[in-house]
Design a protein around this motif. Structure first.
Motif, mmCIF file in Angstrom:
data_model
loop_
_atom_site.group_PDB
_atom_site.id
_atom_site.type_symbol
_atom_site.label_atom_id
_atom_site.label_comp_id
_atom_site.label_asym_id
_atom_site.label_seq_id
_atom_site.Cartn_x
_atom_site.Cartn_y
_atom_site.Cartn_z
ATOM 1 N N ALA A 256 0.825 -1.208 0.000
ATOM 2 C CA ALA A 256 0.000 0.000 0.000
ATOM 3 C C ALA A 256 0.863 1.264 0.000
ATOM 4 C CB ALA A 256 -0.927 -0.002 1.213
ATOM 5 N N LEU A 257 1.953 1.257 0.759
ATOM 6 C CA LEU A 257 2.822 2.428 0.817
ATOM 7 C C LEU A 257 3.547 2.652 -0.503
ATOM 8 C CD1 LEU A 257 4.206 1.792 4.404
ATOM 9 C CD2 LEU A 257 2.853 3.783 3.692
ATOM 10 N N LEU A 258 3.980 1.575 -1.131
ATOM 11 C CA LEU A 258 4.618 1.705 -2.448
ATOM 12 C C LEU A 258 3.651 2.297 -3.465
ATOM 13 C CD1 LEU A 258 6.480 -1.720 -2.512
ATOM 14 C CD2 LEU A 258 7.583 0.518 -2.522
ATOM 15 N N ALA A 259 2.409 1.788 -3.456
ATOM 16 C CA ALA A 259 1.396 2.301 -4.386
ATOM 17 C C ALA A 259 1.090 3.767 -4.103
ATOM 18 C CB ALA A 259 0.129 1.455 -4.288
ATOM 19 N N ARG A 260 1.006 4.111 -2.822
ATOM 20 C CA ARG A 260 0.725 5.505 -2.444
ATOM 21 C C ARG A 260 1.767 6.465 -3.002
ATOM 22 N NH1 ARG A 260 2.134 7.134 3.519
ATOM 23 N NH2 ARG A 260 4.173 7.167 2.458
ATOM 24 N N ASP A 261 3.033 6.026 -2.975
ATOM 25 C CA ASP A 261 4.120 6.911 -3.403
ATOM 26 C C ASP A 261 4.516 6.723 -4.858
ATOM 27 O OD1 ASP A 261 4.122 7.912 -0.864
ATOM 28 O OD2 ASP A 261 5.857 6.779 -0.174
ATOM 29 N N GLY A 262 3.767 5.913 -5.578
ATOM 30 C CA GLY A 262 3.983 5.775 -7.013
ATOM 31 C C GLY A 262 5.128 4.878 -7.425
ATOM 32 N N PHE A 263 5.578 3.981 -6.526
ATOM 33 C CA PHE A 263 6.645 3.055 -6.877
ATOM 34 C C PHE A 263 6.045 1.775 -7.445
ATOM 35 C CE2 PHE A 263 8.745 5.397 -3.288
ATOM 36 C CZ PHE A 263 9.696 6.038 -4.074
ATOM 37 N N ALA A 264 6.591 1.324 -8.558
ATOM 38 C CA ALA A 264 6.090 0.114 -9.198
ATOM 39 C C ALA A 264 6.495 -1.139 -8.441
ATOM 40 C CB ALA A 264 6.581 0.034 -10.636
ATOM 41 N N ASN A 265 7.611 -1.056 -7.709
ATOM 42 C CA ASN A 265 8.108 -2.219 -6.974
ATOM 43 C C ASN A 265 9.005 -1.759 -5.844
ATOM 44 O OD1 ASN A 265 10.806 -1.845 -8.165
ATOM 45 N ND2 ASN A 265 9.820 -2.582 -10.046
ATOM 46 N N VAL A 266 9.433 -2.703 -5.017
ATOM 47 C CA VAL A 266 10.281 -2.387 -3.868
ATOM 48 C C VAL A 266 11.605 -1.794 -4.317
ATOM 49 C CG1 VAL A 266 11.538 -3.368 -1.909
ATOM 50 C CG2 VAL A 266 9.212 -4.150 -2.411
ATOM 51 N N GLU A 267 12.175 -2.369 -5.367
ATOM 52 C CA GLU A 267 13.503 -1.942 -5.780
ATOM 53 C C GLU A 267 13.555 -0.474 -6.183
ATOM 54 O OE1 GLU A 267 14.898 -4.798 -8.627
ATOM 55 O OE2 GLU A 267 14.838 -6.447 -7.175
ATOM 56 N N ASP A 268 12.447 0.055 -6.678
ATOM 57 C CA ASP A 268 12.409 1.475 -7.035
ATOM 58 C C ASP A 268 12.477 2.382 -5.815
ATOM 59 O OD1 ASP A 268 12.236 0.826 -9.693
ATOM 60 O OD2 ASP A 268 10.066 1.160 -9.860
#
Length: 341
Positions: free
Chosen positions: A324-336
């Protein structure tokens, strides 16, 4: 390990409660982990290994590899067993494990208690894996040549593990942390890397380091070709604590360790310049804390004490919240998101 059983587990000795939890997880794993939590797919590649998600079980929780399948069933993307020594050893005298309930922490002075490499490696080889399996190795307390113990441990574990960790960061074996510096560190890394074959090799270091020591470890790890640094272990320091057992000797873990562990992660990120993957451990008990460590430079996170207070649903909650936090901040994946802060 059921969260509903926590009041009963907290009513008995901490070490006995931990043993009962491992037995329950071993039983669940043997019948297919019917209470397994679903894991969100958040793959991360470290050292050529694809971790299903970045949330791992830290060494110390399952020293002898009895609950591997059960821990994977809780939603962990990786499980690290150990620390294992070449010969079985009982560890330090009991009591040696103390809950700091008011602080959501733990103090332990276990002393590498384990049943030895041979027995645990047989369990690890037979265990059902739903992710990446790490094997953490150490030296026997009374070994004449501790580096030889690490060399033997790496050689024995490498054919079975997805990765091997050499643990020179425990404060509960006298003199062990001396291997983190100088010629001893260089010699240890040279012999361990020669023994690992093609298996990735990780190095676990203590959070109780000065800036010059951090730079020394970073350089030695890079020069030796270490694949990842686990930052870190328990601390011998004592921030302000409110629990009755706060003065017990040993290593402190859990929530009180979080600020120091987070700072050391940033220090090692700076010292390595991104040349070595970093794994954050210490005080991680929520998706927000795991996400902060990733943004600070960690490729993966590990937890153990958080389970004591967060219960068996904690790994899957962290994984869900990370997504959810990755999606909130616009990251496609953890590595980004790694190192973005």
């Amino acid at each position: 390990m059921s969260f509903a059983l926590r009041p009963l587990l907290f009513a008995i000795d901490a070490e006995r409660a931990h043993g009962l939890s491992i037995e329950m997880l071993a039983g669940w794993g043997a019948i297919g982990t019917p209470f397994a939590a679903a894991s969100t797919a958040l793959p991360v590649t470290v050292a050529g290994l694809t971790f299903p998600n970045p949330v791992g079980l830290a060494a110390g929780a399952d020293k002898d590899g009895r609950g591997i399948a059960g821990f994977f069933g809780l939603g962990f993307g990786s499980v690290e067993i150990g620390t294992l020594t070449p010969l079985p050893q009982p560890g330090n005298p009991e009591p040696r494990l103390f809950r700091l309930r008011a602080d959501r922490g733990v103090i332990n002075r276990m002393g590498f208690n384990n049943g030895g490499l041979a027995a645990a490696l047989a369990r690890a080889k037979a265990a059902k894996r739903r992710g990446i399996l790490g094997i953490n190795v150490g030296a026997n307390k009374h070994a004449v040549d501790r580096i030889a113990d690490y060399e033997a441990g790496v050689a024995a574990a490498a054919p079975i593990a997805d990765y091997v960790t050499i643990n020179i960061s425990s404060p509960n074996t006298p003199g062990l942390r001396d291997l983190q510096h100088g010629r001893a560190l260089v010699g240890l890394l040279a012999r361990a890397t020669a023994a690992r074959g093609a298996t990735p090799l990780f190095l676990k270091v203590a959070p109780d380091q000065e800036p010059t020591q951090i730079d020394e470890i970073a350089k030695a790890a890079i020069d030796a070709g270490i694949d990842a640094l686990i930052v870190g272990n328990t601390t011998v320091g004592r921030p302000p604590l409110a629990s009755p057992d706060a003065s017990e000797a040993g290593g402190l873990s859990g929530a009180p360790l979080a600020p120091l562990a987070a700072q050391r992660l940033r220090d090692f990120r700076s010292a390595t310049g991104g040349k070595v993957s970093l794994i954050a451990a210490g005080g991680i008990d929520s998706g927000a804390e795991a996400y902060a460590r990733i943004r600070a430079g960690a490729s993966l996170v590990q937890l153990y004490t958080g389970l004591v207070y967060g219960g068996p649903g904690l790994p899957s909650r962290i994984v869900h919240d990370l997504a959810a936090l990755l999606a909130r901040d616009g990251f496609a994946n953890v590595e980004d998101a790694i190192g973005r802060d």
